[in-house]
Design a protein around this motif. Sequence first.
Motif, mmCIF file in Angstrom:
data_model
loop_
_atom_site.group_PDB
_atom_site.id
_atom_site.type_symbol
_atom_site.label_atom_id
_atom_site.label_comp_id
_atom_site.label_asym_id
_atom_site.label_seq_id
_atom_site.Cartn_x
_atom_site.Cartn_y
_atom_site.Cartn_z
ATOM 1 N N GLY A 1 1.244 -1.168 0.342
ATOM 2 C CA GLY A 1 0.067 -0.205 0.045
ATOM 3 C C GLY A 1 1.194 1.271 0.003
ATOM 4 N N ASN A 2 1.322 1.956 1.285
ATOM 5 C CA ASN A 2 2.438 2.273 1.348
ATOM 6 C C ASN A 2 3.434 2.710 0.315
ATOM 7 O OD1 ASN A 2 1.087 2.385 3.329
ATOM 8 N ND2 ASN A 2 1.828 4.631 3.819
ATOM 9 N N LEU A 3 4.595 1.321 0.405
ATOM 10 C CA LEU A 3 5.378 1.007 -0.723
ATOM 11 C C LEU A 3 5.290 1.362 -2.280
ATOM 12 C CD1 LEU A 3 8.667 0.839 -0.530
ATOM 13 C CD2 LEU A 3 8.312 -1.778 -1.507
ATOM 14 N N GLY A 4 3.955 0.341 -2.540
ATOM 15 C CA GLY A 4 3.496 1.055 -3.401
ATOM 16 C C GLY A 4 3.363 2.610 -4.323
ATOM 17 N N VAL B 1 1.892 -10.420 1.902
ATOM 18 C CA VAL B 1 2.072 -9.682 0.614
ATOM 19 C C VAL B 1 0.453 -8.652 0.854
ATOM 20 C CG1 VAL B 1 1.453 -9.290 -2.155
ATOM 21 C CG2 VAL B 1 3.222 -10.699 -0.661
ATOM 22 N N THR B 2 0.604 -7.338 1.457
ATOM 23 C CA THR B 2 -0.817 -6.791 1.561
ATOM 24 C C THR B 2 -1.270 -6.310 0.193
ATOM 25 O OG1 THR B 2 0.219 -4.908 1.628
ATOM 26 C CG2 THR B 2 0.732 -6.297 3.074
ATOM 27 N N ARG B 3 -2.303 -5.503 0.084
ATOM 28 C CA ARG B 3 -2.966 -4.928 -1.250
ATOM 29 C C ARG B 3 -3.131 -5.462 -2.637
ATOM 30 N NH1 ARG B 3 -2.842 0.238 1.965
ATOM 31 N NH2 ARG B 3 -3.495 -0.062 3.606
ATOM 32 N N VAL B 4 -4.175 -6.673 -2.033
ATOM 33 C CA VAL B 4 -4.347 -7.670 -3.299
ATOM 34 C C VAL B 4 -5.774 -7.319 -3.772
ATOM 35 C CG1 VAL B 4 -2.582 -9.145 -2.606
ATOM 36 C CG2 VAL B 4 -4.815 -9.658 -1.868
ATOM 37 N N VAL B 5 -6.516 -7.417 -3.243
ATOM 38 C CA VAL B 5 -7.807 -6.528 -3.747
ATOM 39 C C VAL B 5 -8.925 -5.014 -3.116
ATOM 40 C CG1 VAL B 5 -8.500 -9.264 -4.986
ATOM 41 C CG2 VAL B 5 -9.192 -8.930 -2.471
ATOM 42 N N LEU C 1 -5.510 -8.702 4.407
ATOM 43 C CA LEU C 1 -5.782 -7.675 4.075
ATOM 44 C C LEU C 1 -6.435 -6.952 4.210
ATOM 45 C CD1 LEU C 1 -8.207 -10.997 2.392
ATOM 46 C CD2 LEU C 1 -6.927 -9.722 1.865
ATOM 47 N N GLY C 2 -6.583 -5.608 4.222
ATOM 48 C CA GLY C 2 -7.054 -4.373 4.685
ATOM 49 C C GLY C 2 -7.935 -3.366 5.140
ATOM 50 N N ALA C 3 -8.088 -2.710 4.015
ATOM 51 C CA ALA C 3 -9.894 -2.126 3.362
ATOM 52 C C ALA C 3 -10.523 -3.543 3.474
ATOM 53 C CB ALA C 3 -9.264 -1.184 2.826
#
Length: 527
Positions: free
Chosen positions: A281-284, A312-316, A346-348
């Motif tokens: 999320g941030n690094l992206g 790994v974050t922020r996938v879907v 999974l975040g949001a």
Amino acid sequence: MQSSHLLLEEPIRMASILEPSKASFFPAMTKIVGTLGPRSRSVEVLSGCLTAGMSVARFDFSWHDPEYHQETLENLKAAVKLTKKLCAVMLDTVGPELQVVNKSEKAISLEADATVILTPDEGHEASSNLLPINFDGLSKAVKKGDTIFIGQYLFTGSETTSVWLEVSEVQGNDVVCVIKNTATLTGALFTLHASQIRIELPTLSDKDKEVISSWGVKNKIDFLSLSYTRHAEDVRHAREFLSKQGDLYQTQIFAKIENIEGLNHFDEILQEADGIILSRGNLGIDLPPEKVFLFQKAALYKCNVAGKPAVVTRVVDSMTDNLRPTRAEATDVANAVLDGSDAILLGAETLRGLYPVETISTVGKICAEAEKVFNQDLYFKKTVKYVGEPMTHLESIASSAVRAAIKVKASVIICFTSSGRAARLIAKYRPTMPVLSVVIPRLKTNQLKWSFSGAFEARQSLIVRCLFPMLADPRHPAESTSATNESVLKVALDYGKASGVVKPHDRVVVCQKVGDASVVKIIELED
Ligand SMILES: Nc1ncnc2c1ncn2[C@@H]1O[C@H](COP(=O)(O)OP(=O)(O)O)[C@@H](O)[C@H]1O
Ligand SMILES: C=C(OP(=O)(O)O)C(=O)O
Ligand SMILES: [K+]
Ligand SMILES: [Mg+2]
């Protein structure tokens, strides 16, 4: 499962792609970490999340207070009891995160090409012209032309719920920005990411320390997710702090790599940390888009050969509001598995999304399909070669167990472990079948009281690909005699049978100590 193994390196019969996959007792060998919040805190939804495959719950202290998270955790415990699915607890720190505070919670509309001022004066109301932030050093850190993103969990600047700004001028403590996309910010709090800028704030903030020593200690957190880890020293400092917090000397530290500084110190950080979170999320948004995949592949490779779990974050993101992921997202999840990730965070999607349970289930299904075509053979050879010779005895035993299990088409590997080390080493070689890690409690003392180890070790394997923990009865002594080994093995096999992973006439590979010798044995079940 491995009988129908397809290889991506060979031509695949197209029609076979449509063949439905056999159902298995667990959704996937890749683990799913769910961030809990407004949409995922009732016992009912949490039970759904656990059944769908969530095995780690992340409590993000950037949002809400300890009481709120405690209520969620109590509901999670009830859901664990109800579903009989284990779940580990991860505390995610705030760290040097910049935040925009919107006390009135009125929606803020921002128009492309207009200007907005970021001010450290938190007394102001947030509006379309002025956004108060929690840090007075931003004007000293940024310059004209720098990029800033603001949003609530998602901030790619492509959704209408997040905004992308360009610094046009610094006026005293204020930062004047041009708005790059039209957006409406809703909610009480938004996070702010200034691209490629060093924020002079400690990685473990005072608020984080307070939360860890109260909420963290009370709930015996399994994992600390250390936001914005920038140096190995950050991990050492957090470790030192945890070591003085009751049982938390056993808590594992997962370093979140979220900016260029963390990326630059990746190797040293990996040495110190127990695991890594690739915070895309941030690094992206800190990285140019064309470099994101390269970081992911390089980082996962390094974690894999170090035998340390990678998340790994922020996938879907799009599943926050939709029942189906985009094609790009679906492919991205599979690629994360093929690249070697242990878990997907999974975040949001689970925190404030409309479909937390469906998201977990969809991601799990994609992971399971990708696992089927993961080239284990190639991966195994690469890993053995990387380790070189002489191998440690334990690693040699662990890799041999995986090789034997594949050769005899075992349905499961059963590994006895106390520290969890042996189970992690087996997982390092990415077996194609699940590993039941039977954690044998050890009696220990801190000179005040006697207690059993094992609970942390068992829950901590819930983030490792392939590992499925089982905590043995503490009455089984940790000193392995053949009689106790046999009885624990029987319990493990019964558990395997009950959950459907072991069937009559299956072969099972067992990794245990008999006397002083570590052994790998292959057993053929009767009925
Ligand atoms: N209580 C036990 N009974 C039998 N074998 C065990 C037991 N605990 C660990 N082992 C085996 O001993 C070896 C070392 O395992 P590891 O998990 O590193 O144990 P330790 O906690 O003693 O470091 C592995 O082969 C593992 O399967
Ligand atoms: C998971 C991430 O961080 P957080 O959700 O804590 O902002 C991320 O940046 O990918
Ligand atoms: K956080
Ligand atoms: Mg982040």
